[in-house]
Enzyme design. Sequence first.
Site, PDB file in Angstrom:
ATOM      1  CD  GLU A 247      -3.241   0.491   2.079  1.00  0.00           C
ATOM      2  OE1 GLU A 247      -3.759  -0.642   2.012  1.00  0.00           O
ATOM      3  OE2 GLU A 247      -3.568   1.332   2.929  1.00  0.00           O
TER       4      GLU A 247
ATOM      5  CD  GLU B 231      -2.769   0.954  -4.365  1.00  0.00           C
ATOM      6  OE1 GLU B 231      -2.766   0.229  -3.359  1.00  0.00           O
ATOM      7  OE2 GLU B 231      -3.795   1.181  -5.036  1.00  0.00           O
TER       8      GLU B 231
ATOM      9  CB  CYS C  59      -7.353  -2.792   6.209  1.00  0.00           C
ATOM     10  SG  CYS C  59      -5.808  -2.073   5.726  1.00  0.00           S
TER      11      CYS C  59
ATOM     12  CB  SER D  48      -5.418   0.839  -1.299  1.00  0.00           C
ATOM     13  OG  SER D  48      -4.508  -0.211  -1.463  1.00  0.00           O
TER      14      SER D  48
ATOM     15  CE  LYS E  60     -10.746  -7.954   7.955  1.00  0.00           C
ATOM     16  NZ  LYS E  60      -9.950  -7.498   6.815  1.00  0.00           N
TER      17      LYS E  60
ATOM     18  CD  GLU F  94     -11.677  -8.874   3.400  1.00  0.00           C
ATOM     19  OE1 GLU F  94     -11.416  -9.313   4.540  1.00  0.00           O
ATOM     20  OE2 GLU F  94     -11.049  -7.940   2.875  1.00  0.00           O
TER      21      GLU F  94
ATOM     22  CD  GLU G   5     -14.794  -9.424  -5.692  1.00  0.00           C
ATOM     23  OE1 GLU G   5     -14.966  -9.951  -4.581  1.00  0.00           O
ATOM     24  OE2 GLU G   5     -15.672  -8.728  -6.243  1.00  0.00           O
TER      25      GLU G   5
ATOM     26  CB  CYS H  93      -9.629  -3.779  14.041  1.00  0.00           C
ATOM     27  SG  CYS H  93      -9.383  -3.391  12.312  1.00  0.00           S
TER      28      CYS H  93
END
Lengths: 387, 596
Positions: free
Chosen positions: B284, B287, B310, B330, B369, B372, B377, B526
């Site tokens: 990142e 990037e 994230c 990102s 999560k 996710e 993907e 988190c």
Amino acid sequence: MENNILKKVDLIFDNTCDPLVVVDKVLAKSPDDVILDIIDSGLKGRGGAGFPTGLKWKFTRNEDGDTKYVICNADEGEPGTFKDREILDKVPEKIFSGMAIAGYAIGAKEGYIYLRGEYNFLLPMLNKKLEDFNRKIKAKNLDFIISIKSGSGAYICGEESALFESMEGKRGEPRNKPPYPTVSGYNSKPTSINNVETLVYALMICKLGPDKFKELGTKDSRGSKVFSVSGDTPNPGIYELELGMPLKEFVSEFGDGDTKAVQVGGASGHCVPRKHFNDTIIGFEGIPTGGSMMVFNSSRSMYNVLHDYLEFFTEESCGQCSPCRIGCQQLLKGIEAIKKGEKSPIYIEELKRLAATMKIASKCGLGQSVCNPFTSIVDNFREEIIY
Amino acid sequence: MGKYLVNLKINNIPVSVEEGTTILDAAKNLNFKIPTLCYHSDLSIAGNCRVCVVEVKGQRVLSAACATPVSEGMDVFTNSEKVRASRKNVVELLLSEHNADCTKCYKNGNCELQEMTSEYSVGNHIYLDLVKDKDKILDISSPSIVKDDSKCIRCQRCVRTCEELQAVSALAVVNKGDHQKISTFLNKPMHEVVCTNCGQCVNRCPTGALVEKNYIDEVWNAIYDPDKFVVVQTAPAVRAALGEGLGVELGQRVTGKMVAALKKLGFNKVLDTDFTADLTIMEEGTELLTRLKKALVDKESVALPMFTSCSPGWIKFVEHIFPEYLANLSTCKSPQQMFGALAKTYYADKINIKPEKMVSVSVMPCTAKKYECDRPEMRSSGYKDVDYVITTRELARMIKQAGIEFNKLESERYDSILGESTGAAVIFGATGGVMEAALRTAYEIVTGREVPFTNLDIKPVRGMEGIKEAAIKIKDTVPAWSFLEGVELKIAIASGLANAKKLVEAIRDGKATYHFVEIMACPGGCIGGGGQPIPTSAEIRKKRIEAIYEEDTNMTLRKSHDNPEVQEVYKEFLGSPLGHKSHDLLHTHYKPRKRY
């Protein structure tokens, strides 16, 4: 039938005066003097709760800030009440003028009529008259404009803070109080919210002077009131009567000779059985009412009456607070269970305790008042409920 | 302006509190606990459960303590006969519309209604059972959250959470009276609506109406399966909160004990998401620098500011609410998914395990999560990169199920490889942590020097405020990055999606300009995730954040690029950040979604 005690009055629908002339008279006075007149008259809110109108205006006036509102509560939803519809239909200019007077007194530039959804058929007429009225008020250099907002048919939106929520485009749910509307109402601004009839009486007090108004009624219940009379009566309809009348006189005028009970104040009011007709006064010292008088004769089952009311509340509770949302369902299902023999008759005592809790623990007037019909019907017609 | 003091009496004891204090808080001052259900310190006041009613002398009706401000001369009784009777009645009423099958309930033992029922000895149900269609109203469509309306007591905490903290409003009140309920848009299943799966509602639900979809049995089955090789990764924020549900004092890090427990549970390898957090920084950070170069040197049109990626709740939020900003996200996968992709490729190869035999489990502070890892993907390895996600709460439950006395465990270390990490990785768990970690590395890449903050602690990005911003002037760059000389790097940080929304709107409306923005879906980052131990409050989240920074301070390596295992994975496998392999395994793309 001859009757000397029951005094019929003609203030609300009196069409002989031009309300705008009264507005002119008011504008010649100071706002404080107008409020003093209303306080002096002893006028209390005609929507049912009976808060002194002058004080409400005074509190709103005393709040800081430039933006204040006058709201006319035309969300007439109490079962058995239909007098505001008639006032809206017959003398709308008197309502508008009452609002303009309130606006002048408290320092508000905007007024709203919150119109019951079911009364939308009145909208074209009201809007047309309002356009004319707003123009005339403007010509008087009074900075006050009225518009109408429509409700969507929820009973709870007649509760003032739920009404504000609804006006603001939110779900119609009552707010926590304090703060009260005079401090934080519509758009969180100081707001004086008055019933349709109250505003017209305010106008009439300004016209006649407080003393004339005080000649009517009793010490605790000044003036007169418009009643919606329905049920087992040969003469259903709308009547303007002096406050403080004994129920006995009402029954002898409106009953069919076989009256067993009168539900005073609509579904959320009290049921008075025949044995108490003599000692019941209609007024703030006795049983106050928003105007609904439902007369029942001996052919009626009081179980059905109570069941209907409870069904109504179960459906019309906004559902946010637990005592009201769940309590209404328990009362309804509870009397059904007793009737069917699934619960013992003693269970009625449990339900009465529940109703008492609802009266003191519910968030707003809806939940708090379910106890009125429940307890008064159960106490007076116990055998009809449990057998 | 100073506030007036108001004098009142509570249960005949005089007390003076600031004007505007509620009866509830005033009573706390005197150590009188008034029970509550719809009240939550993170949310606005509803005053709708009526459990907190108290008697105020002279008042016709009882007052909700949570919603009533004190006034001069008030005489309050918190436990009078009227109060007790009403409160008991209200609890009984709530029970009558609640599917009270406590022994079968996931929240058994951690249910506020259950606790209150026991306090008020509501033994026999006096009222009629009003629960409708007990089995028909379970919404299990979401991979993250299970909604059981039969257990809902309509306190509306979830509604307020979703609206006030998250600005999502996937849950709202519908209908009135006996039909009133908490519903999604048009009563659609949870997986079809705008829900971001953040689980903040789950954290605040006082009953079992909203719980995480648990994968405990699936994980046990994998562990018991002799043909499977089960690896587990643990997110940074888990170690700062896991102890709360296992008898450890709030704010105690339990990293070593957690590793020991996971080994005892039977996982074949216990690895650390922190490793891929470091890797995320490498990717990142590069990037970001690449985007800046494109913007400043090549004058290409490139999406700035760059948003962190994230937090899967945040990702879904952007997809629904701000699809025009997808290019600003990102392309880095979250550390969990980077880990998953490496586990079944690089790592499987290293330890000589066939990827199809590997089961990849992750322990997360997060319910999003779970969603996710299900995204299409997230299959870069050719398999589902992460098979099961369990929350901090589920891990605590597994530890209890296994009969492990957590408090008595000796600390153990993560397995190697994919177990090494730096302080920069662990602070991913707190709001501002990713930013701080990225700055530690990016600044050093660009200038050849450490970030100019005492002891690497970039204080301006720390703290609990919902939105933070800072600017760092870049001076004396190394030649390769000379185009950044004198540039003031503007950054912003937001946690909680309502704050994120405010920030993105400010950017959209041109009221703020940044280069890099860190966003975490959950308040406090988190550590306040939807999978963390219940209850939650600002105070609890602060303690967890302190624990996170303490772990960072105590680590020898505190910059992601110093992580030797990260260096090794680049050397042996990935090549360089943003390289071809990285692109295939560690980066992803997003898709616009409708709001309804």
